[in-house]
Design a protein around this motif. Structure first.
Motif, mmCIF file in Angstrom:
data_model
loop_
_atom_site.group_PDB
_atom_site.id
_atom_site.type_symbol
_atom_site.label_atom_id
_atom_site.label_comp_id
_atom_site.label_asym_id
_atom_site.label_seq_id
_atom_site.Cartn_x
_atom_site.Cartn_y
_atom_site.Cartn_z
ATOM 1 N N UNK A 1 -0.165 5.744 -8.867
ATOM 2 C CA UNK A 1 1.065 6.174 -9.529
ATOM 3 C C UNK A 1 1.060 5.523 -10.902
ATOM 4 N N UNK A 2 0.608 6.291 -11.879
ATOM 5 C CA UNK A 2 0.507 5.785 -13.246
ATOM 6 C C UNK A 2 1.891 5.455 -13.806
ATOM 7 N N UNK A 3 1.950 4.373 -14.591
ATOM 8 C CA UNK A 3 3.187 3.961 -15.274
ATOM 9 C C UNK A 3 4.374 3.964 -14.313
ATOM 10 N N UNK A 4 4.241 3.200 -13.236
ATOM 11 C CA UNK A 4 5.301 3.212 -12.230
ATOM 12 C C UNK A 4 6.588 2.623 -12.804
ATOM 13 N N UNK A 5 7.686 3.379 -12.656
ATOM 14 C CA UNK A 5 8.983 2.951 -13.196
ATOM 15 C C UNK A 5 10.103 3.101 -12.174
ATOM 16 N N UNK A 6 9.743 3.250 -10.902
ATOM 17 C CA UNK A 6 10.750 3.522 -9.891
ATOM 18 C C UNK A 6 11.371 2.273 -9.293
ATOM 19 N N UNK A 7 12.053 2.481 -8.179
ATOM 20 C CA UNK A 7 12.704 1.406 -7.442
ATOM 21 C C UNK A 7 11.733 0.784 -6.445
ATOM 22 N N UNK A 8 12.174 -0.300 -5.802
ATOM 23 C CA UNK A 8 11.332 -0.904 -4.767
ATOM 24 C C UNK A 8 11.096 0.075 -3.622
ATOM 25 N N UNK A 9 12.127 0.810 -3.243
ATOM 26 C CA UNK A 9 11.988 1.790 -2.165
ATOM 27 C C UNK A 9 10.985 2.874 -2.547
ATOM 28 N N UNK A 10 11.042 3.328 -3.787
ATOM 29 C CA UNK A 10 10.081 4.337 -4.248
ATOM 30 C C UNK A 10 8.673 3.762 -4.330
ATOM 31 N N UNK A 11 8.574 2.489 -4.700
ATOM 32 C CA UNK A 11 7.265 1.832 -4.726
ATOM 33 C C UNK A 11 6.659 1.797 -3.327
ATOM 34 N N UNK A 12 7.463 1.442 -2.356
ATOM 35 C CA UNK A 12 6.973 1.363 -0.975
ATOM 36 C C UNK A 12 6.585 2.744 -0.456
ATOM 37 N N UNK A 13 7.343 3.751 -0.862
ATOM 38 C CA UNK A 13 7.003 5.104 -0.431
ATOM 39 C C UNK A 13 5.701 5.571 -1.080
#
Length: 256
Positions: A155-167
């Protein structure tokens, strides 16, 4: 210390005046592995020239960027991408994905192009490099549909939430962490140290998204040192260790 920039547009016109000096600055910071995402057919010649100029350091991807998915050209562009994979090897399919910041009207064909290129990656046992802008739900919807043991990537340039990171990680994706982690309003600095380093790679996305204190200026691969510095503080680990782990992660995902 070997540092890997897993996402950098070194062929960009932004570097035409000082590309050699820019590369030397990166080498001086210990950056010796550069992974180069594609955008569309108009940039391929510049990418190939960059590879020719720096064959020991530069590794090319091939793909169609979601903002280049246009109704009148995307089918020909996708054929071109497939033809390139038939002709020679690349390290990944990317960058691909969905971008709803610039144009929501092309969502359907962006999804079509995304799925097509995911299947292409699976056929060559390659990682996908995901561009996700204002489209986490739409990206995850596609990944749910195509998920299997052949799906992996970044996931390039990740800018999401912790929940989105885990998903994202649940789909066998690494998180590409760049200059945003140094931004006061970037938010990922609030939880990233709760994500095991084995899921992280470093990137710049240069010439875009320069880290502090260069924010708003042209980014370049040498500035990955600022990302490394920030992650070192957040994880309470040495910069050497962050560089080593993230480089090993990049070697595993790109098989280089």
């Amino acid at each position: 210390m070997i540092i890997t920039d897993t996402h950098t547009h070194l062929y960009s016109d932004a570097f035409n005046e000082d590309r050699y000096d820019m590369m030397q600055r990166a080498f001086n910071e210990g950056v010796t592995r550069f992974f180069i995402p594609a955008i569309d057919s108009t940039h391929i010649d510049a990418m190939l020239q960059l590879e020719q100029d720096y064959p020991e350091y530069v590794h090319l991807m091939m793909g169609l960027h979601p903002t280049s998915v246009k109704p009148e050209t995307y089918k020909d562009e996708l054929k071109g991408v497939a033809n390139w994979f038939a002709k020679r090897s690349f390290c990944a399919v990317g960058e691909i994905g969905i971008d709803l910041y610039w144009d929501k009207s092309t969502l359907n064909i962006q999804q079509e192009a995304f799925k097509f290129q995911i299947e292409l990656a699976k056929s060559y046992n390659l990682p996908i490099i995901i561009h996700c802008r204002e489209s986490f739900d739409e990206i995850f919807e596609v990944l749910e549909e195509v998920n299997d043991d052949k799906l992996f990537g970044i996931f390039h340039c990740f800018t999401g939430t912790k929940k989105q990171a885990e998903r994202a990680i649940s789909f066998n994706m690494l998180l590409g962490i760049g200059g945003v982690v140094t931004f006061k309003n970037g938010k990922i600095d609030q939880f990233i140290n709760e994500i095991d380093l084995k899921h992280i790679v470093l990137e710049t996305d240069s010439p875009y998204l320069a880290p502090k204190p260069y924010r708003g200026k042209r980014n370049e691969s040498a500035y990955i040192s600022k990302v490394l510095e920030k992650l070192s503080a957040l994880y309470n680990k040495s910069e050497d260790e962050i560089a080593e782990v993230t480089t090993q992660n990049s070697k595993a995902i790109f098989k280089i």
